[in-house]
Scaffold this active site. Structure first.
Site, short mmCIF file in Angstrom:
data_model
loop_
_atom_site.label_atom_id
_atom_site.label_comp_id
_atom_site.label_asym_id
_atom_site.label_seq_id
_atom_site.Cartn_x
_atom_site.Cartn_y
_atom_site.Cartn_z
N LYS A 22 0.82 -1.22 0.00
CA LYS A 22 0.00 0.00 0.00
C LYS A 22 0.85 1.26 0.00
CE LYS A 22 -2.32 2.76 3.43
NZ LYS A 22 -1.30 3.29 4.30
N ASN A 23 1.82 1.33 0.90
CA ASN A 23 2.55 2.59 1.05
C ASN A 23 3.52 2.86 -0.10
OD1 ASN A 23 1.06 3.27 3.25
ND2 ASN A 23 2.62 2.71 4.76
N CYS A 117 -6.37 13.46 11.51
CA CYS A 117 -5.68 12.21 11.77
C CYS A 117 -6.28 11.48 12.95
CB CYS A 117 -4.23 12.55 12.01
SG CYS A 117 -3.41 11.44 13.08
N ARG A 123 0.14 15.35 12.61
CA ARG A 123 0.98 14.78 11.55
C ARG A 123 1.50 15.92 10.70
NH1 ARG A 123 -1.16 9.21 9.21
NH2 ARG A 123 0.96 9.29 8.39
N ASP A 308 3.97 0.63 12.03
CA ASP A 308 2.70 0.14 11.46
C ASP A 308 2.39 -1.29 11.87
OD1 ASP A 308 2.40 2.59 10.34
OD2 ASP A 308 3.10 2.03 8.35
N ARG A 400 -9.09 0.17 3.80
CA ARG A 400 -8.22 1.14 3.13
C ARG A 400 -6.88 0.51 2.79
NH1 ARG A 400 -6.53 5.35 6.63
NH2 ARG A 400 -5.24 5.61 4.82
N1 EPU Z 1 7.28 14.29 10.82
C1 EPU Z 1 7.57 15.61 11.06
N2 EPU Z 1 7.52 16.48 10.00
C2 EPU Z 1 7.22 16.08 8.74
C3 EPU Z 1 6.92 14.73 8.51
C4 EPU Z 1 6.96 13.85 9.57
O1 EPU Z 1 7.85 16.01 12.19
O2 EPU Z 1 7.21 16.92 7.84
C5 EPU Z 1 7.33 13.34 11.93
C6 EPU Z 1 5.98 12.69 12.20
O3 EPU Z 1 5.19 13.47 13.07
C7 EPU Z 1 6.37 11.36 12.79
C8 EPU Z 1 7.69 11.02 12.08
O4 EPU Z 1 8.16 12.25 11.55
O5 EPU Z 1 6.61 11.49 14.14
C9 EPU Z 1 7.59 10.02 10.94
O6 EPU Z 1 6.60 10.42 10.01
P1 EPU Z 1 6.68 10.04 8.46
O7 EPU Z 1 6.76 11.28 7.68
O8 EPU Z 1 7.75 9.03 8.29
O9 EPU Z 1 5.26 9.37 8.22
P2 EPU Z 1 4.33 9.49 6.94
O10 EPU Z 1 5.19 9.57 5.73
O11 EPU Z 1 3.32 10.54 7.13
C10 EPU Z 1 4.26 6.95 6.43
C11 EPU Z 1 3.21 5.90 6.32
C12 EPU Z 1 2.64 5.58 7.69
C13 EPU Z 1 3.78 5.16 8.62
C14 EPU Z 1 4.89 6.21 8.63
C15 EPU Z 1 6.12 5.77 9.41
C16 EPU Z 1 2.33 6.31 4.12
C17 EPU Z 1 1.20 6.79 3.30
N3 EPU Z 1 2.16 6.38 5.43
O12 EPU Z 1 3.62 8.11 6.97
O13 EPU Z 1 1.79 4.47 7.48
O14 EPU Z 1 3.30 5.01 9.93
O15 EPU Z 1 5.31 6.49 7.28
O16 EPU Z 1 6.64 4.60 8.89
O17 EPU Z 1 3.34 5.84 3.60
C18 EPU Z 1 -0.01 3.05 7.83
O18 EPU Z 1 0.27 2.51 6.77
O19 EPU Z 1 -0.84 2.58 8.65
C19 EPU Z 1 0.65 4.30 8.19
C20 EPU Z 1 0.20 5.09 9.12
#
Ligand code: EPU
Length: 433
Positions: A22-23, A117, A123, A308, A400
């Protein structure tokens, strides 16, 4: 409104085929917007997040041809808009990838802010914005939209150091930089398997991305991405979820179509808990016969234990002998589901980022709710292991991200069925994942 009714307490036996990740899919589909030609994408999971991504592309002018259930051809030669509708983009968290893709190819993007969220915490996307700004874009959030634009119509390569290891920011900047003028270096990049998958996709369309999977990614911008064919990697978290289901409910299952290396972080913990895992080329045989043993788990960016999988492993630990500690090292609040596990008889105390899990002898079925995608998967695992009947509501979150979960579990001998009930689907603006 769909609910799952589960008669628990039956071990799982048989084989389960893992779908595409998915991701990876929710990034690679937006990345197709950058391609001037047809890209054929295989191993696409049939999940609602993917359907929404494809619809958004269609609204922007992409031509989409469904070849079969898991293969589509996307042609983005005639994109007529760089502004997404509020309605769809708000429903998937990953809509932020549309910014990187549109900005990279067209030098501008207007994308509705991803919806609220359900983790309970915030987020932020500040690292995405920092990356786009370093590449020369002006980024403002106004009227519920992220507006990103460039004066010259093209981004300029830059050196970008991420202050936090962010999967989304790494992938978004990688996309934007793929068609920028000159070279970009992303330092402190995330290393998840789907980051490598996106880089491989972009490269197979003519981009020049090196180092994905390490913490330094180097991108040489190219003028054009052309068409090609690409198959998405198997879903590490879906595979881990079925492994956790076998750990909790008992039995023996062959988990097929996986990359064992991606599973190491999950396999290691299950083995510590007394689960037997046999590794083959692209399958894992998972068996649990004896009692589960306690262990500690801390979630971290890859190759650490994935956040996750945190709700699923906590659920398994709720049935292990002794006291386990689970520490959430990625998100600030991801324990909302624990209240639901308590309804089934789990003994878990949460103190900020740590859950103290006192193993219990068994769980007992009850009505429970899926709060989000992975919390929902944890509810399914708990219900499969629990004695008696559970009713899981809000399963649209689960759907989802998990293709045919009910069917796949039924084939393993689980007594689970989806029932439709009249009423609002509870489909909120989306959430996480
Ligand atoms: N963060 C920041 N600033 C940013 C972006 C992230 O401070 O601009 C922080 C977040 O608050 C968090 C950490 O960095 O504490 C990691 O966040 P990340 O950006 O890695 O998460 P994401 O890209 O929004 C993806 C997955 C999530 C998964 C996370 C971590 C997708 C669509 N989503 O989210 O997947 O938990 O990486 O591996 O790829 C899921 O599939 O259930 C899911 C939530």
């Amino acid at each position: 409104m769909t609910k799952y009714i589960v008669q628990g307490g039956k071990p799982l036996f048989g084989e389960v085929e893992i779908s595409g990740a998915k991701n990876a899919a929710v990034a690679i589909i937006p990345a197709a917007l950058m391609v001037d030609g047809t890209c054929r994408i295989e191993n696409i999971p049939q999940i609602s997040d993917v359907t929404r991504c494809l619809k958004i592309l269609e609204q922007l002018g992409a031509q989409i041809r469904t070849i079969n259930r898991h293969t589509v051809e996307i042609n983005c030669s005639r994109i007529h808009s760089t502004r997404t509708s509020q309605e769809l983009a708000r429903k998937i968290r990953a809509s932020y990838y549309l910014v990187g893709a549109l900005l990279g190819r067209f030098g501008r993007a207007e994308v509705a802010m991803p919806g609220g969220c359900n983790f309970g915490g915030t987020r932020p996307i500040d690292q995405h914005v920092k990356g786009f700004s370093s590449l020369g874009a002006k980024v403002v959030v106004e009227g519920g939209f992220i507006h990103a634009s460039t004066d010259s119509g093209r981004l300029k390569g830059a050196n970008i150091y991420l202050d936090v290891v962010s999967v989304g920011a790494t992938m978004n900047i990688m996309m934007a930089a793929a068609m920028a003028q000159g070279n970009t270096v992303i330092e402190n990049a995330a290393k998840e398997p789907h980051i490598v998958d996106l880089a491989n996709f972009l490269n197979s369309m003519g981009a020049n991305v090196r180092g994905a999977g390490t913490d330094t990614i180097k991108i040489q911008g190219v003028d054009r991405l052309r068409g090609g064919s690409y198959a998405i990697i198997p879903d590490q978290i879906e595979a881990g979820t079925y492994m956790a289901a076998v750990a909790a409910a008992g039995g023996q299952v062959l988990v097929k179509n996986i990359i064992p290396k991606h599973m190491d972080c999950i396999t290691a913990k299950l083995v510590e808990m007394g689960v037997e895992v046999e590794e083959h080329e692209d399958t894992l045989l998972v068996r649990r016969t004896g009692n589960l043993q306690r262990t500690n788990v801390k979630t971290m960016p890859y190759p650490g234990f994935p956040t996750d999988m945190q709700p699923q492993i906590t659920t398994v630990l709720s049935l292990a002998e002794g006291t386990s500690l689970v520490t959430e090292g990625v998100w600030s609040n991801r324990y909302r589901y624990v209240d639901e596990l308590r309804r089934l008889g789990a003994n878990i105390q949460v103190d900020e980022k740590t859950a103290v899990v006192e193993g219990v002898d068994h769980l007992t079925g009850a009505p429970i709710q899926a709060y989000d995608l992975r919390a929902g998967a944890a509810m399914v695992i708990a219900a499969l292991a629990a004695h008696g009947e559970s009713e899981i509501s809000c399963v649209q979150y689960i759907e989802r991200g998990y293709e045919d979960i009910v069917e796949k579990l039924r084939r393993l001998g689980a007594d689970i069925r989806a029932v439709e009930e009249p009423g609002d689907s509870g489909e909120l603006e989306a959430h996480i994942g």
